[in-house]
Design an enzyme around this catalytic site. Structure first.
Site, short mmCIF file in Angstrom:
data_model
loop_
_atom_site.label_atom_id
_atom_site.label_comp_id
_atom_site.label_asym_id
_atom_site.label_seq_id
_atom_site.Cartn_x
_atom_site.Cartn_y
_atom_site.Cartn_z
N CYS A 130 0.85 -1.19 0.00
CA CYS A 130 0.00 0.00 0.00
C CYS A 130 0.88 1.24 0.00
O CYS A 130 1.90 1.28 0.70
CB CYS A 130 -0.89 -0.02 1.24
SG CYS A 130 -1.97 1.41 1.40
N HIS A 173 -9.36 -3.48 -2.34
CA HIS A 173 -8.34 -2.78 -1.54
C HIS A 173 -8.69 -1.30 -1.44
O HIS A 173 -8.63 -0.69 -0.36
CB HIS A 173 -6.96 -2.99 -2.18
CG HIS A 173 -5.83 -2.31 -1.47
ND1 HIS A 173 -4.78 -3.00 -0.89
CD2 HIS A 173 -5.54 -0.99 -1.26
CE1 HIS A 173 -3.93 -2.14 -0.36
NE2 HIS A 173 -4.36 -0.91 -0.58
N GLU A 174 -9.06 -0.69 -2.58
CA GLU A 174 -9.37 0.75 -2.59
C GLU A 174 -10.69 1.05 -1.89
O GLU A 174 -10.80 2.06 -1.18
CB GLU A 174 -9.38 1.29 -4.02
CG GLU A 174 -8.05 1.16 -4.76
CD GLU A 174 -6.84 1.62 -3.97
OE1 GLU A 174 -6.94 2.62 -3.23
OE2 GLU A 174 -5.78 0.97 -4.07
N HIS A 177 -10.21 1.36 1.72
CA HIS A 177 -9.69 2.66 2.16
C HIS A 177 -10.80 3.65 2.47
O HIS A 177 -10.68 4.45 3.41
CB HIS A 177 -8.77 3.26 1.10
CG HIS A 177 -7.34 2.81 1.19
ND1 HIS A 177 -6.60 2.89 2.35
CD2 HIS A 177 -6.51 2.28 0.26
CE1 HIS A 177 -5.38 2.43 2.13
NE2 HIS A 177 -5.30 2.05 0.88
#
Length: 203
Positions: A130, A173-174, A177
């Site tokens: 990351c 993954h995004e 966030h």
């Protein structure tokens, strides 16, 4: 000057100094949905995020600007708590072949949301990294093998995409966030390389 004001200035190019690191509370907050029509700042922000990913994947620009290569970026990583992500996954082809398209996945997503997912889980064999984490955190990051994602583009048009494999992992993954989740939260603390039944390891 706020982060979004600074980053969306005409001459500004996003670099590693703009990306906040783990420990910053913005990375643990649930980001706010954007409303439509988008502000000019929100549109420019999405475009600048995509520009950063393209620069980070260009060997010349990456070296010149001191960038780590990235395939995804979320607004909270820029200390902007909005539900905006950019993903840019290059097409990998056999040596000597020319890809039909330069990118397998290229999208700026506003208010992205996973609306359905597979029962099967998957993880990258080499683990995940990351841009907001400067250390190596080994282990399988367990995610859904396949997801269906709804999102809006800059014009407020709604899109639905079905993703599998690496593209699915990148988008999850995004989206993590914008929900205050870091990739290492999904690694088994006691046994980082534990493989439960049915886990698909993506090499």
């Amino acid at each position: 000057m706020s982060a979004i004001e600074r980053i969306t200035k005409a001459a500004h190019l996003i670099d590693m100094n703009d990306i906040i690191r783990e420990g910053n509370p913005t990375l643990r907050a649930i980001a706010e949905e954007v409303t439509f029509p988008l502000s000019d700042q929100e549109i420019i922000l999405g475009e600048k995020m995509m520009q950063f990913l393209k620069h980070s994947q260009d060997p010349v620009m990456a070296e010149k600007m001191g960038l780590r290569g990235g395939v995804g970026l979320a607004a909270p990583q820029l200390d902007i708590s909005k539900r905006i992500i950019a993903v840019l996954v290059p097409n990998i082809v056999e040596e000597g072949e020319t890809p039909q398209e330069a990118y397998d996945l290229e999208a700026i997503m506003y208010n992205p949301k996973i609306v359905s997912h597979s029962v099967q889980d998957a993880a990258l064999g080499e683990g995940e990294g990351c841009l907001s984490v400067d250390r190596n955190v080994p282990g399988y990051v367990v995610r859904h093998a396949r997801v269906t994602v709804d999102y809006f583009d800059k014009d407020g048009e709604k899109h639905r995409i079905k993703l599998k494999g690496y593209n699915s992992i990148v988008v999850q993954h995004e989206i993590d966030h914008i929900n205050g989740i870091m990739f290492y939260d999904r690694i088994n603390e006691k046994d980082p390389f534990a493989v439960k039944d049915g886990l698909l390891i993506l090499e």
